[in-house]
Motif scaffolding. Sequence first.
Motif, short mmCIF file in Angstrom:
data_model
loop_
_atom_site.label_atom_id
_atom_site.label_comp_id
_atom_site.label_asym_id
_atom_site.label_seq_id
_atom_site.Cartn_x
_atom_site.Cartn_y
_atom_site.Cartn_z
N GLN A 38 19.23 1.51 13.07
CA GLN A 38 17.78 1.72 13.07
C GLN A 38 17.42 3.17 13.37
OE1 GLN A 38 14.95 -0.98 14.53
NE2 GLN A 38 16.24 -2.78 14.34
N LEU A 39 18.31 3.87 14.07
CA LEU A 39 18.10 5.30 14.26
C LEU A 39 18.12 6.01 12.90
CD1 LEU A 39 17.80 7.41 16.60
CD2 LEU A 39 20.28 7.65 16.52
N GLY A 40 19.00 5.54 12.03
CA GLY A 40 19.12 6.16 10.72
C GLY A 40 17.98 5.82 9.78
N ASN A 41 17.41 4.59 9.90
CA ASN A 41 16.34 4.22 8.96
C ASN A 41 14.94 4.40 9.53
OD1 ASN A 41 15.70 1.94 10.55
ND2 ASN A 41 17.05 0.58 9.38
N GLY A 42 14.84 4.95 10.75
CA GLY A 42 13.53 5.23 11.32
C GLY A 42 12.95 4.12 12.16
N GLY A 43 13.66 3.00 12.31
CA GLY A 43 13.14 1.91 13.13
C GLY A 43 13.19 2.20 14.61
N ILE A 44 14.09 3.10 15.01
CA ILE A 44 14.21 3.54 16.40
C ILE A 44 14.11 5.07 16.41
CG2 ILE A 44 15.86 3.85 18.31
CD1 ILE A 44 14.68 1.13 18.43
N ASP A 45 13.36 5.60 17.36
CA ASP A 45 13.18 7.05 17.47
C ASP A 45 14.17 7.70 18.43
OD1 ASP A 45 10.71 7.46 15.85
OD2 ASP A 45 9.85 6.11 17.33
N ILE A 46 14.50 6.98 19.51
CA ILE A 46 15.38 7.52 20.55
C ILE A 46 16.42 6.46 20.88
CG2 ILE A 46 15.53 8.34 22.93
CD1 ILE A 46 12.60 9.26 22.69
N ALA A 47 17.70 6.82 20.82
CA ALA A 47 18.74 5.84 21.12
C ALA A 47 19.99 6.54 21.63
CB ALA A 47 19.09 5.02 19.89
N SER A 48 20.57 5.98 22.69
CA SER A 48 21.92 6.38 23.06
C SER A 48 22.86 5.75 22.04
CB SER A 48 22.25 5.89 24.47
OG SER A 48 22.14 4.48 24.55
N TYR A 49 24.00 6.40 21.82
CA TYR A 49 24.93 5.82 20.85
C TYR A 49 26.37 6.08 21.25
CZ TYR A 49 25.36 10.51 18.68
OH TYR A 49 25.60 11.84 18.43
N SER A 50 27.26 5.31 20.65
CA SER A 50 28.69 5.39 20.96
C SER A 50 29.30 6.65 20.36
CB SER A 50 29.40 4.15 20.41
OG SER A 50 30.80 4.32 20.44
N PRO A 51 30.26 7.28 21.06
CA PRO A 51 30.95 8.44 20.49
C PRO A 51 31.61 8.14 19.15
CG PRO A 51 31.42 8.27 22.83
CD PRO A 51 30.70 7.01 22.45
N THR A 52 31.97 6.88 18.92
CA THR A 52 32.60 6.54 17.64
C THR A 52 31.61 6.64 16.48
OG1 THR A 52 32.16 4.19 18.09
CG2 THR A 52 34.32 5.04 18.71
N ASP A 53 30.32 6.78 16.80
CA ASP A 53 29.30 6.92 15.76
C ASP A 53 28.86 8.37 15.56
OD1 ASP A 53 29.20 4.22 15.16
OD2 ASP A 53 27.65 3.79 16.64
N LEU A 54 29.61 9.32 16.12
CA LEU A 54 29.22 10.73 16.00
C LEU A 54 29.07 11.16 14.54
CD1 LEU A 54 31.34 12.49 18.78
CD2 LEU A 54 28.89 12.80 18.42
N GLU A 55 30.06 10.82 13.72
CA GLU A 55 30.00 11.23 12.32
C GLU A 55 28.83 10.56 11.60
OE1 GLU A 55 32.77 11.25 8.26
OE2 GLU A 55 33.52 10.35 10.11
N THR A 56 28.62 9.29 11.90
CA THR A 56 27.52 8.56 11.26
C THR A 56 26.18 9.17 11.61
OG1 THR A 56 28.79 6.50 11.29
CG2 THR A 56 26.41 6.31 11.02
N VAL A 57 25.93 9.38 12.92
CA VAL A 57 24.65 9.94 13.34
C VAL A 57 24.50 11.36 12.82
CG1 VAL A 57 23.26 10.58 15.34
CG2 VAL A 57 24.54 8.45 15.37
N GLY A 58 25.63 12.10 12.74
CA GLY A 58 25.57 13.45 12.20
C GLY A 58 25.12 13.48 10.74
N GLY A 59 25.26 12.35 10.05
CA GLY A 59 24.84 12.27 8.66
C GLY A 59 23.38 11.89 8.47
N PHE A 60 22.69 11.58 9.57
CA PHE A 60 21.26 11.26 9.47
C PHE A 60 20.48 12.58 9.43
CE2 PHE A 60 22.18 7.21 12.14
CZ PHE A 60 22.69 6.57 11.02
N GLY A 61 19.86 12.86 8.33
CA GLY A 61 19.20 14.15 8.17
C GLY A 61 18.03 14.41 9.08
N ASN A 62 17.42 13.37 9.61
CA ASN A 62 16.22 13.54 10.43
C ASN A 62 16.46 13.24 11.91
OD1 ASN A 62 16.65 10.82 10.03
ND2 ASN A 62 14.47 10.30 9.97
N VAL A 63 17.72 13.25 12.31
CA VAL A 63 18.06 12.92 13.69
C VAL A 63 18.91 14.04 14.30
CG1 VAL A 63 19.31 11.31 15.20
CG2 VAL A 63 17.96 10.43 13.29
N SER A 64 18.54 14.47 15.51
CA SER A 64 19.33 15.46 16.25
C SER A 64 19.99 14.78 17.44
CB SER A 64 18.43 16.61 16.74
OG SER A 64 17.81 17.26 15.65
#
Length: 530
Positions: A254-280
């Motif tokens: 949901q962080l990637g599709n805009g359903g969530i604005d702020i989320a902690s996430y697992s280190p195993t998702d670093l690459e995935t979250v890094g691919g979200f263009g609108n998320v820092s």
Amino acid sequence: MRRKLIAALAVAALAVAGCAGPQNTGTGASGSSALNIYLYQEPAGLFGPLAPSSGPDNQVMSLLHEGLLGVDPDYELQPRLAESYEVSPDARTFTFKLREGLKWSDGKPFTSKDVLFTYKLLADPRSTSATAGNYTAVEGVADFVAGKADEISGFSAPDDTTFVMKAAAPNFGLAALVGTAAIVPEHVLGDVPVESVAENEYFRAPKVTVGPYTFVEYRTNQYVHVTANPEYRSPAKIKDVFLKPMTSDAATAQLGNGGIDIASYSPTDLETVGGFGNVSTQEKPGAGFVRIALNQSKPYFSDVRVRQAFLYAVDREQIVKTVLAGKGEVRLSDFDKDDAPEGLETYAADPDKAKQLLTQAGWDFNRTVNLQWVQGQRDRDATVTIVQNQLAAVGVKVKLVNIQAAQISKTYDEKSYDMTLYGGGNYAVDASSVNYITACALRYPAGGNINFFCDPQLDDLMARANATTDEAERKSLYSQAALRENSQADLFWLYSPFGLWGVNDRVQGFEAPGSQDAGFWDPASWSIAG
């Protein structure tokens, strides 16, 4: 491979969409959308200072309530409801000057009488306050609890903007220990009998608050909705906030599709979250740690050799490298890294030594012990399986038990659990905070010592350290305490994870806490661009 992972996360998001609550709709204070925040666990639904500490409940409370003091993102104490505070040279008198003109969300004035009411309530065991043990160091609390006095002499409100707290003996860390307690309204709760106050509806629906937001509703398995408090001293820039419990996989999706604005996430998702263009991503070392409590009220965990053996049995370096992708550190003590001395036993993985210690301690290798945890965080889910397998390799049979967050305190009440994995805490503000989870007098329910550990020698070192204002002497005594606590293996320390927070670029002003279970700092200052 990456495309497959993103697709899988998208499916996870759709699976919870029906119960996730409102998306980015609704009008904020300046035409902004509502803000959606991920909660890493389902709250217990007790949004007040009397209940045992619960990470998701505390995160909700950080939007609703405030204390005299708060802890900023650098782990420094900062005035909140207080404008300033002073500690006397003998570390016995703490004087708080409150901000003038503060109001509750219903428009009633906030005064030092509210602070006096709250602190008396928190110090009174009849209220079922989970932190009552923290206040035993205050002058007059012992007589009050024993029924020898109707009031607590160490608390006073000489005028509407001054609150004074006096310690029975020098206690340098008292401000850090109790100064952040959430203040509740006397005009709402003052007439409720102390024995039943914890059951009052206020703590499940705190609609009168002094923090930046006030409570609207809590829909189980969906969201907690809070709305801006119009009476707050600097009104929140975002009108509505929804805090949503879900699994970490769903939150990342949901962080990637805009359903969530702020989320902690697992280190195993670093690459995935890094691919979200609108998320820092914001990364921050944590002030707490993930650990397993061994219930030492049970005789088979009271032997220090057993606790040491469990540490030697598990390769915690492997957990940090694989499960956390290096985004964390092995924990060696309850003390924060900056307060820990050299010479701590590392308990590096050594299965042979683990077996030897278990044999010496007379461990029953036919015994099966339960390890309970709340499922849903990828790092913890993976960790319990590793712990189970590596303990099995040294002959310890472990059964994994998934438990709901709201059920955990019952297992503490009954002393029925064997092992429980949990995390959090803030031990970076002042080393004295370690006392809350180690002191004999603060064994649950008097405090946060849920593993029922007791070492009078450690208690003595902690008390002596906290009684002096000499910085060098404090450091020396706390170093001795850390070495003692490390040798006693009071907890099965695992790791200190780095806080990894994905933040939608439309959100401005958010400063990440050090872990997924830490409260939020200054939410009134957050805004949404556009």
